[in-house]
Enzyme design. Structure first.
Site, PDB file in Angstrom:
ATOM      1  N   ARG A   8      36.218   9.366  -5.153  1.00 16.64           N
ATOM      2  CA  ARG A   8      36.326   8.128  -4.377  1.00 16.64           C
ATOM      3  C   ARG A   8      36.652   8.402  -2.913  1.00 16.64           C
ATOM      4  O   ARG A   8      36.633   7.502  -2.080  1.00 16.64           O
ATOM      5  CB  ARG A   8      37.440   7.252  -4.968  1.00 16.64           C
ATOM      6  CG  ARG A   8      37.046   6.633  -6.291  1.00 16.64           C
ATOM      7  CD  ARG A   8      37.261   5.140  -6.192  1.00 16.64           C
ATOM      8  NE  ARG A   8      36.734   4.438  -7.342  1.00 16.64           N
ATOM      9  CZ  ARG A   8      37.445   3.639  -8.123  1.00 16.64           C
ATOM     10  NH1 ARG A   8      38.747   3.487  -7.922  1.00 16.64           N
ATOM     11  NH2 ARG A   8      36.872   2.997  -9.102  1.00 16.64           N
ATOM     12  N   SER A  18      40.874  23.308   4.354  1.00 18.92           N
ATOM     13  CA  SER A  18      40.866  22.602   5.633  1.00 18.92           C
ATOM     14  C   SER A  18      41.072  23.625   6.744  1.00 18.92           C
ATOM     15  O   SER A  18      41.730  24.656   6.531  1.00 18.92           O
ATOM     16  CB  SER A  18      42.013  21.592   5.646  1.00 18.92           C
ATOM     17  OG  SER A  18      42.389  21.300   6.963  1.00 18.92           O
ATOM     18  N   SER A  19      40.566  23.327   7.945  1.00 21.52           N
ATOM     19  CA  SER A  19      40.719  24.283   9.042  1.00 21.52           C
ATOM     20  C   SER A  19      42.162  24.350   9.545  1.00 21.52           C
ATOM     21  O   SER A  19      42.493  25.227  10.346  1.00 21.52           O
ATOM     22  CB  SER A  19      39.772  23.937  10.190  1.00 21.52           C
ATOM     23  OG  SER A  19      40.038  22.647  10.672  1.00 21.52           O
ATOM     24  N   CYS A  20      43.046  23.446   9.065  1.00 16.64           N
ATOM     25  CA  CYS A  20      44.443  23.513   9.512  1.00 16.64           C
ATOM     26  C   CYS A  20      45.198  24.665   8.854  1.00 16.64           C
ATOM     27  O   CYS A  20      46.366  24.878   9.143  1.00 16.64           O
ATOM     28  CB  CYS A  20      45.153  22.186   9.275  1.00 16.64           C
ATOM     29  SG  CYS A  20      45.417  21.866   7.545  1.00 16.64           S
ATOM     30  N   TYR A  38      50.989  20.397   4.562  1.00 16.11           N
ATOM     31  CA  TYR A  38      49.616  20.261   4.048  1.00 16.11           C
ATOM     32  C   TYR A  38      48.903  21.613   4.096  1.00 16.11           C
ATOM     33  O   TYR A  38      48.242  22.029   3.133  1.00 16.11           O
ATOM     34  CB  TYR A  38      48.880  19.225   4.902  1.00 16.11           C
ATOM     35  CG  TYR A  38      47.441  18.999   4.522  1.00 16.11           C
ATOM     36  CD1 TYR A  38      47.115  18.314   3.356  1.00 16.11           C
ATOM     37  CD2 TYR A  38      46.401  19.470   5.331  1.00 16.11           C
ATOM     38  CE1 TYR A  38      45.789  18.104   3.008  1.00 16.11           C
ATOM     39  CE2 TYR A  38      45.076  19.266   4.990  1.00 16.11           C
ATOM     40  CZ  TYR A  38      44.784  18.575   3.829  1.00 16.11           C
ATOM     41  OH  TYR A  38      43.461  18.366   3.472  1.00 16.11           O
ATOM     42  N   LYS A  92      47.223  23.959   1.170  1.00 15.17           N
ATOM     43  CA  LYS A  92      45.798  24.348   1.232  1.00 15.17           C
ATOM     44  C   LYS A  92      45.645  25.867   1.152  1.00 15.17           C
ATOM     45  O   LYS A  92      44.707  26.376   0.543  1.00 15.17           O
ATOM     46  CB  LYS A  92      45.164  23.813   2.524  1.00 15.17           C
ATOM     47  CG  LYS A  92      44.896  22.323   2.470  1.00 15.17           C
ATOM     48  CD  LYS A  92      43.684  22.067   1.591  1.00 15.17           C
ATOM     49  CE  LYS A  92      43.552  20.657   1.121  1.00 15.17           C
ATOM     50  NZ  LYS A  92      42.604  20.485   0.027  1.00 15.17           N
ATOM     51  N   THR A 152      35.833  22.077   8.876  1.00 17.52           N
ATOM     52  CA  THR A 152      36.452  21.597  10.093  1.00 17.52           C
ATOM     53  C   THR A 152      36.780  20.101   9.940  1.00 17.52           C
ATOM     54  O   THR A 152      36.639  19.556   8.851  1.00 17.52           O
ATOM     55  CB  THR A 152      35.473  21.848  11.258  1.00 17.52           C
ATOM     56  OG1 THR A 152      36.147  21.555  12.462  1.00 17.52           O
ATOM     57  CG2 THR A 152      34.225  20.995  11.132  1.00 17.52           C
ATOM     58  N   LEU A 174      36.451  16.313   9.498  1.00 17.78           N
ATOM     59  CA  LEU A 174      35.318  15.589   8.899  1.00 17.78           C
ATOM     60  C   LEU A 174      35.378  14.119   9.271  1.00 17.78           C
ATOM     61  O   LEU A 174      36.447  13.586   9.561  1.00 17.78           O
ATOM     62  CB  LEU A 174      35.381  15.714   7.378  1.00 17.78           C
ATOM     63  CG  LEU A 174      35.401  17.142   6.854  1.00 17.78           C
ATOM     64  CD1 LEU A 174      35.749  17.169   5.381  1.00 17.78           C
ATOM     65  CD2 LEU A 174      34.056  17.807   7.108  1.00 17.78           C
ATOM     66  N   HIS A 176      42.417   9.745  10.504  1.00 17.68           N
ATOM     67  CA  HIS A 176      42.154  10.778  11.510  1.00 17.68           C
ATOM     68  C   HIS A 176      41.610  10.129  12.785  1.00 17.68           C
ATOM     69  O   HIS A 176      41.263   8.953  12.807  1.00 17.68           O
ATOM     70  CB  HIS A 176      41.159  11.808  10.963  1.00 17.68           C
ATOM     71  CG  HIS A 176      41.782  12.755   9.993  1.00 17.68           C
ATOM     72  ND1 HIS A 176      41.625  12.626   8.630  1.00 17.68           N
ATOM     73  CD2 HIS A 176      42.582  13.829  10.173  1.00 17.68           C
ATOM     74  CE1 HIS A 176      42.299  13.589   8.028  1.00 17.68           C
ATOM     75  NE2 HIS A 176      42.885  14.333   8.930  1.00 17.68           N
TER      76      HIS A 176
HETATM   77  P1  GDP Z   1      44.420  16.925  13.483  1.00 23.64           P
HETATM   78  O1  GDP Z   1      43.087  17.544  13.773  1.00 23.64           O
HETATM   79  O2  GDP Z   1      45.055  17.454  12.255  1.00 23.64           O
HETATM   80  O3  GDP Z   1      45.333  17.008  14.674  1.00 23.64           O
HETATM   81  O4  GDP Z   1      44.155  15.392  13.116  1.00 23.64           O
HETATM   82  P2  GDP Z   1      43.869  13.989  13.833  1.00 23.64           P
HETATM   83  O5  GDP Z   1      42.442  13.658  13.627  1.00 23.64           O
HETATM   84  O6  GDP Z   1      44.866  13.023  13.308  1.00 23.64           O
HETATM   85  O7  GDP Z   1      44.156  14.178  15.401  1.00 23.64           O
HETATM   86  C1  GDP Z   1      43.317  14.911  16.255  1.00 23.64           C
HETATM   87  C2  GDP Z   1      43.738  14.697  17.702  1.00 23.64           C
HETATM   88  O8  GDP Z   1      43.378  13.374  18.121  1.00 23.64           O
HETATM   89  C3  GDP Z   1      45.227  14.841  17.987  1.00 23.64           C
HETATM   90  O9  GDP Z   1      45.385  15.511  19.223  1.00 23.64           O
HETATM   91  C4  GDP Z   1      45.689  13.388  18.120  1.00 23.64           C
HETATM   92  O10 GDP Z   1      46.836  13.222  18.914  1.00 23.64           O
HETATM   93  C5  GDP Z   1      44.477  12.767  18.803  1.00 23.64           C
HETATM   94  N1  GDP Z   1      44.371  11.296  18.684  1.00 23.64           N
HETATM   95  C6  GDP Z   1      44.139  10.450  19.720  1.00 23.64           C
HETATM   96  N2  GDP Z   1      44.147   9.172  19.314  1.00 23.64           N
HETATM   97  C7  GDP Z   1      44.358   9.202  17.966  1.00 23.64           C
HETATM   98  C8  GDP Z   1      44.458   8.178  16.964  1.00 23.64           C
HETATM   99  O11 GDP Z   1      44.354   6.992  17.223  1.00 23.64           O
HETATM  100  N3  GDP Z   1      44.656   8.604  15.681  1.00 23.64           N
HETATM  101  C9  GDP Z   1      44.768   9.935  15.360  1.00 23.64           C
HETATM  102  N4  GDP Z   1      44.958  10.278  14.073  1.00 23.64           N
HETATM  103  N5  GDP Z   1      44.712  10.908  16.293  1.00 23.64           N
HETATM  104  C10 GDP Z   1      44.496  10.557  17.582  1.00 23.64           C
END
Ligand code: GDP
Length: 316
Positions: free
Chosen positions: A17, A112-114, A141, A145, A169, A171, A184
Site C-alpha cells: 500500500r 535507503s540512501s540515508c 531510521y 536500514k 535515492t 523517491l 518528504h
Molecule cells: P531527507 O532527504 O532525509 O533530508 O528528507 P526530506 O525530503 O524530508 O528533506 C530534504 C530537504 O528538503 C531537507 O533539507 C529539508 O529541510 C528540505 N525541505 C524544504 N522544505 C521542506 C518541506 O516542506 N518538507 C520536508 N520534508 N523537507 C523540506
C-alpha cells in the site's frame, strides 16, 4: 548469475500500500505477473514474527519484495525516532527470518540512501557504508536500514539464502505522503504550493537554507529497477539505485512552484533543519548491469502533481 523468472512462482510484495509497494504491484501487473500475494497492515502486523511465520507457512511465497516500513520526512524522523527504529528493525527481521524458514527462492530488501555517512565523498559509492558518522536527523531510521543489509548478508552467508539489497535515492511519485508535517520534501512542496494557490497566499515556506542537494527518482522507475534486480542481480553487496543527478532544494522548490503555482513566492526558513548537505548516489554499478532511469524530474513532477490533483486535492 541465475536469471529469475517471476512468473514461475508466488510473489509477495510486503508493503503493497506504500509509495514503493504500490508501484511494484503496478509494474508486476503490467508484466502480466498474476501470482501476487499482499496483506494489509490490519491483516498482518509485519512486526510480529509469529504472525509473519503463519503468513509464510500458509501462502508459501517464492519471491519477496521487502519494501514495507515506517517512513517519513526530516521532521517525522526527528520527532518519532523510536517508531522509526523499532518498526523497521522488526519488519526487516521478521520477514527475512520467515523467508529463510519457509524456503523463499529470492528476496529483495529495499534500504535507503540515508545509510551513508553524513560527510561522504560524492557521488556516494556502495563501499562508503559504515565509513563515518551518520546524519543525526535520521540516524535511528538509518541504523535500522543498515541492520537490514547486514541481515540479508548474514542469512546469505550462514544459510545460503539468495537475499539481495537495493539502496534507492530520495523517491517521489503517485501514492506518496503529501502531508506537509510528515512527508518528504517533494510531495510536501506540491501540497504547500497547491494550498497557497487555493487560499491566494503570496508565498510558501521552504524549510532550511535551500542549499542542500538531493537526487530524486520517480517511483515507477524504482519499481522497474527492483524487478530488474530481482531478475538479474545476485550479489551479497547492496547496490545503489538513482539517476546520478542531483538538484538544490531551492531549485527543486522553483520547479514545483512553476508546476503548481507560478505566481507563488518562495520564503526560506533557516530555523528548520537542512539534514545531509548532499546525497548523490554513484549509480555506475547499476548502469554497468544495463539499467537506467527513464523519467526525468520535470516530467515526474508533472505526473505527481496530476496524481495529487486527482486523488488528494479533492479531499482538502
Ligand atoms: P531527507 O532527504 O532525509 O533530508 O528528507 P526530506 O525530503 O524530508 O528533506 C530534504 C530537504 O528538503 C531537507 O533539507 C529539508 O529541510 C528540505 N525541505 C524544504 N522544505 C521542506 C518541506 O516542506 N518538507 C520536508 N520534508 N523537507 C523540506
Amino acid at each position: 548469475m541465475t536469471a529469475v523468472d517471476l512468473s514461475t512462482g508466488r510473489v509477495f510484495v510486503a508493503g503493497h500500500r506504500g509509495l514503493v509497494g504500490s508501484a511494484i504491484v503496478r509494474r508486476l501487473q503490467r508484466a502480466g505477473i498474476s501470482n501476487l500475494l499482499t496483506a494489509t497492515r490490519a491483516e498482518l502486523d509485519l512486526r510480529d514474527q509469529a504472525a509473519v511465520n503463519q503468513f509464510f507457512r500458509l501462502q508459501r511465497p517464492d519471491f519477496v519484495f521487502l519494501v514495507a516500513g515506517t517512513v517519513g520526512g526530516i521532521l517525522a524522523n526527528s520527532t518519532r525516532p523510536a517508531e522509526f527504529i523499532y518498526d523497521n528493525l522488526m519488519i526487516h527481521a521478521t520477514v527475512v527470518h520467515a523467508a529463510h524458514l519457509y524456503g523463499v527462492r529470492k528476496l529483495l530488501y529495499l534500504g535507503s540512501s540515508c545509510i551513508y555517512p553524513r560527510e561522504c565523498a560524492q557521488p556516494i559509492r556502495e563501499e562508503y557504508l559504515l565509513s563515518g558518522p551518520l546524519e543525526p536527523t535520521n540516524e535511528p531510521y538509518a541504523v535500522a536500514k543498515i541492520a537490514g543489509i547486514r541481515l540479508c548478508q548474514a542469512y546469505r552467508r550462514q544459510y545460503g539464502c539468495n537475499f539481495i539489497s537495493a539502496m534507492p535515492t530520495n523517491l517521489y511519485g503517485p501514492g506518496d505522503n503529501f502531508d506537509p508535517a510528515s512527508g518528504h520534501v517533494l510531495p510536501a512542496l506540491i501540497h504547500k504550493f497547491y494550498q497557497a494557490r487555493l487560499h491566494r497566499e503570496k508565498s510558501v515556506v521552504v524549510w532550511g537554507t535551500g542549499t542542500p542537494r538531493r537526487e530524486f527518482l520517480f517511483v515507477d522507475d524504482l519499481a522497474d529497477a527492483c524487478v530488474f534486480l530481482m531478475e538479474n542481480y545476485d550479489e551479497a553487496e547492496h547496490i545503489n539505485v538513482g539517476t546520478g543527478k542531483d538538484i538544490s532544494i531551492l531549485a527543486l522548490a522553483e520547479l514545483v512552484r512553476d508546476a503548481v503555482y507560478p505566481e507563488g513566492l518562495i520564503e526560506l526558513d533557516p530555523s528548520m533543519p537542512d539534514g545531509m548537505p548532499r546525497k548523490l548516489l554513484d549509480v555506475s554499478r547499476l548502469h554497468r548491469l544495463g539499467w537506467r532511469h527513464s523519467v526525468e524530474l520535470p516530467e515526474g513532477i508533472a505526473r505527481t502533481v496530476r496524481w495529487y490533483l486527482d486523488h488528494v486535492a479533492p479531499r482538502q
